[in-house]
Write a protein that holds these residues in place. Structure first.
Motif, PDB file in Angstrom:
ATOM      1  N   THR A   1       0.826  -1.206   0.000  1.00 35.16           N
ATOM      2  CA  THR A   1       0.000   0.000   0.000  1.00 35.16           C
ATOM      3  C   THR A   1       0.862   1.258   0.000  1.00 35.16           C
ATOM      4  O   THR A   1       0.606   2.201  -0.762  1.00 35.16           O
ATOM      5  CB  THR A   1      -0.947  -0.001   1.222  1.00 35.16           C
ATOM      6  N   ALA A   2       1.903   1.282   0.812  1.00 30.26           N
ATOM      7  CA  ALA A   2       2.785   2.445   0.874  1.00 30.26           C
ATOM      8  C   ALA A   2       3.506   2.654  -0.460  1.00 30.26           C
ATOM      9  O   ALA A   2       3.645   3.792  -0.920  1.00 30.26           O
ATOM     10  CB  ALA A   2       3.795   2.282   2.005  1.00 30.26           C
TER      11      ALA A   2
ATOM     12  N   LEU B   1       2.033   6.823  -6.807  1.00 28.88           N
ATOM     13  CA  LEU B   1       0.965   7.718  -7.258  1.00 28.88           C
ATOM     14  C   LEU B   1       1.244   9.164  -6.878  1.00 28.88           C
ATOM     15  O   LEU B   1       0.968  10.086  -7.653  1.00 28.88           O
ATOM     16  CB  LEU B   1      -0.378   7.269  -6.683  1.00 28.88           C
ATOM     17  N   CYS B   2       1.823   9.389  -5.706  1.00 25.00           N
ATOM     18  CA  CYS B   2       2.184  10.751  -5.287  1.00 25.00           C
ATOM     19  C   CYS B   2       3.293  11.309  -6.167  1.00 25.00           C
ATOM     20  O   CYS B   2       3.219  12.455  -6.621  1.00 25.00           O
ATOM     21  CB  CYS B   2       2.602  10.764  -3.821  1.00 25.00           C
TER      22      CYS B   2
ATOM     23  N   GLU C   1      -2.337  13.898  -4.189  1.00 27.98           N
ATOM     24  CA  GLU C   1      -1.563  14.877  -3.429  1.00 27.98           C
ATOM     25  C   GLU C   1      -0.872  14.195  -2.245  1.00 27.98           C
ATOM     26  O   GLU C   1      -1.417  13.273  -1.638  1.00 27.98           O
ATOM     27  CB  GLU C   1      -2.495  15.976  -2.894  1.00 27.98           C
ATOM     28  N   TRP C   2       0.326  14.670  -1.902  1.00 26.16           N
ATOM     29  CA  TRP C   2       1.073  14.092  -0.785  1.00 26.16           C
ATOM     30  C   TRP C   2       0.329  14.240   0.542  1.00 26.16           C
ATOM     31  O   TRP C   2       0.472  13.408   1.434  1.00 26.16           O
ATOM     32  CB  TRP C   2       2.460  14.726  -0.675  1.00 26.16           C
TER      33      TRP C   2
ATOM     34  N   LEU D   1      -3.088   5.717   3.142  1.00 24.42           N
ATOM     35  CA  LEU D   1      -2.314   4.580   3.641  1.00 24.42           C
ATOM     36  C   LEU D   1      -3.067   3.898   4.783  1.00 24.42           C
ATOM     37  O   LEU D   1      -3.217   2.668   4.796  1.00 24.42           O
ATOM     38  CB  LEU D   1      -0.935   5.037   4.110  1.00 24.42           C
ATOM     39  N   LEU D   2      -3.549   4.677   5.720  1.00 26.10           N
ATOM     40  CA  LEU D   2      -4.280   4.121   6.856  1.00 26.10           C
ATOM     41  C   LEU D   2      -5.537   3.378   6.394  1.00 26.10           C
ATOM     42  O   LEU D   2      -5.776   2.237   6.786  1.00 26.10           O
ATOM     43  CB  LEU D   2      -4.654   5.231   7.838  1.00 26.10           C
ATOM     44  N   ASN D   3      -6.342   4.017   5.546  1.00 28.11           N
ATOM     45  CA  ASN D   3      -7.581   3.391   5.080  1.00 28.11           C
ATOM     46  C   ASN D   3      -7.314   2.137   4.254  1.00 28.11           C
ATOM     47  O   ASN D   3      -7.976   1.113   4.440  1.00 28.11           O
ATOM     48  CB  ASN D   3      -8.411   4.375   4.257  1.00 28.11           C
TER      49      ASN D   3
END
Length: 81
Positions: A20-21, A27-28, A34-35, A42-44
């Protein structure tokens, strides 16, 4: 074998956090997101994957039980060809 739930969930949690990270960072860097959204995404994303791993644990135990019964295996024994 023993602690199947721990192996299944532990490896999933670590690999999904890295996955995920990595995807979000790409993508960022690409400018697709957006960063400032990175942390919440990441959390979701990670929590969703953790919940799915926890839900599939009973399914994993059920399937391994059925395989043991089908092949007449003892707990921890492997199929030999």
């Amino acid at each position: 074998g023993k602690h199947l739930w721990l192996r299944n969930n532990g490896s999933t949690f670590v690999s999904q956090l890295v996955d995920t990270a990595t995807v979000l960072a790409l993508l960022c860097f690409a400018g697709a997101i957006e960063w400032d959204k990175f942390g919440i995404l990441l959390l979701n994303g990670f929590l969703f994957k953790v919940v799915m791993a926890l839900i599939d644990t009973p399914i994993l135990y059920f399937v391994t039980s059925m395989i043991r019964k089908k092949f007449n295996l003892q707990f921890g024994e492997e199929v030999k060809y």
